[in-house]
Design a protein around this motif. Structure first.
Motif, short mmCIF file in Angstrom:
data_model
loop_
_atom_site.label_atom_id
_atom_site.label_comp_id
_atom_site.label_asym_id
_atom_site.label_seq_id
_atom_site.Cartn_x
_atom_site.Cartn_y
_atom_site.Cartn_z
N ASN A 30 0.84 -1.20 0.00
CA ASN A 30 0.00 0.00 0.00
C ASN A 30 0.88 1.25 0.00
OD1 ASN A 30 0.88 0.38 2.65
ND2 ASN A 30 -1.08 -0.15 3.59
N LEU A 36 0.07 -5.92 1.94
CA LEU A 36 -1.30 -6.43 2.02
C LEU A 36 -1.30 -7.84 1.45
CD1 LEU A 36 -3.15 -3.29 0.62
CD2 LEU A 36 -2.64 -3.81 3.02
N SER A 84 -4.91 -3.52 5.89
CA SER A 84 -3.76 -3.31 6.77
C SER A 84 -4.19 -3.37 8.23
CB SER A 84 -3.09 -1.97 6.47
OG SER A 84 -4.03 -0.91 6.47
N ASP A 104 -5.98 1.26 0.84
CA ASP A 104 -5.56 -0.14 0.62
C ASP A 104 -6.25 -0.69 -0.63
OD1 ASP A 104 -4.04 -0.09 2.93
OD2 ASP A 104 -5.47 -1.23 4.14
#
Length: 275
Positions: A30, A36, A84, A104
Motif C-alpha cells: 500500500n 497487504l 492493513s 488499501d
C-alpha cells in the motif's frame, strides 16, 4: 519478488484450501509501504472481482470464501485480501481507519490494472461495504459496487460496542480498551479514531457516487448489528441503485448464504458490460 511502479506484488505457491478452492497468495504494497496479503482465485478471466471483509475480520471469513467459490463457478476471478492491520497484512489495527482501508483498496485496484486485469466489481461486507462506497465516492474507475450490510448512520451502535458515556470516557483517558468477557484487551479505541469514525458522513459520500456507477445494497431483514433502516437510506440517495432485502437473514447471512451469493452473482453478471 518483482517491483512494479513502486508497488510490490509477489506471487506465492498455489494451494488448495479446505473448501476445495485453488488459491494463489499475492502480496501488494500500500502507499504506507505495508504489505497487504490476499488470495487470488484464478479462473483465467481478464476481469476480476475484489472482495473486502468487515470489522476485525479477514479474507478467510466464510462469506468471502463462499463468494469466491460462487464467482469461480461462473468463470470469474476474485481477489480477497486483508486490510492493513488485519489478518496477515502488515500494519497496526485501528478502530476506524476507513480512509486508510480505502487507500488499501486503491492499491489493490492499481496493482491489477498494472498487470492488465480489469476490476469489474468491488464488494464489501459490513465495514467493507462502507469502504467500497467511500471508494466509489472518491474514485470513479469502478462501475459496479456491491454493498452488503454496511452502516449508513455512523453514530448508531457505538454505545453497544463501547459502553455508556463512551465520548466522556474517551476524552478523559484518551482511549477506551475493549475487552473480552475474560478481560483480555481485544482492541483500543483512541479519541482520534473515534472522532474519525463519527465524522464520516455517508449521506454526503453517497451523493458523490458517479451516476454511471451501478450500486447494489443487500441487507438482511433481521440484521442484529446494523438496522435495516440504514439500507433504506442508501436506496434514497445513491443515484444508480438497487436494493435487495433478504428475508430472515442476519448480519452474517448464516442461514441465507445461498440466496446472498445468488443475488450478488446475478447483479455482477448483468453489469459486467459496465467495465
Amino acid at each position: 519478488k518483482k517491483k512494479r511502479k513502486k508497488r510490490m506484488a509477489t506471487g506465492g505457491m498455489i494451494r488448495v484450501s479446505n473448501s476445495g478452492i485453488e488459491e494463489k497468495k499475492i502480496i501488494i504494497e500500500n502507499n504506507c509501504g505495508e504489505k497487504l496479503v490476499g488470495l487470488l482465485q484464478e479462473t483465467g478471466s481478464k476481469q476480476i472481482v475484489i472482495l473486502c471483509h468487515g470489522f476485525r475480520d479477514s479474507k478467510k471469513y466464510s462469506m468471502m470464501v463462499d463468494l469466491a467459490l460462487a464467482l469461480e463457478k461462473q468463470g470469474l476471478t476474485s481477489f480477497r485480501f486483508d486490510f492493513s492491520g488485519n489478518g496477515e497484512s502488515e500494519g497496526l489495527f485501528q478502530f476506524s481507519n476507513y480512509y486508510k482501508e480505502v487507500n488499501d483498496l486503491k492499491a489493490v485496484v492499481q496493482h491489477f490494472t498494472a498487470v492488465n486485469r480489469v476490476t469489474t466489481a468491488i464488494l464489501g461486507h459490513s465495514k467493507g461495504g462502507t469502504v467500497v462506497l467511500l471508494y466509489a465516492s472518491l474514485y470513479h474507475d469502478i462501475h459496479t459496487v456491491v454493498n452488503v450490510s454496511s452502516r449508513y448512520n455512523m453514530d448508531s451502535g457505538l454505545e453497544d460496542r463501547l459502553g455508556k458515556n463512551y465520548m466522556e470516557r474517551t476524552k478523559k483517558d484518551g482511549f477506551i480498551d475493549i475487552k473480552s468477557k475474560k478481560g483480555k484487551v481485544l482492541y483500543r479505541v483512541t479519541e482520534e479514531s473515534l472522532m474519525e469514525w463519527m465524522n464520516i458522513n455517508m449521506h454526503e459520500a453517497c451523493l458523490k457516487v458517479d451516476q454511471n456507477c451501478r450500486v447494489l445494497t443487500v441487507h438482511g431483514s433481521i440484521d442484529e448489528v446494523i438496522p435495516i433502516e440504514d439500507a433504506l437510506e442508501f436506496a434514497k440517495i445513491i443515484p444508480n441503485h438497487e436494493l435487495r432485502i433478504i428475508e430472515g437473514a442476519n448480519h452474517g447471512y448464516s442461514n441465507c448464504r445461498g440466496e446472498l451469493t445468488s443475488v450478488v452473482l446475478d447483479f455482477i453478471k448483468v453489469n459486467m458490460h459496465r467495465v
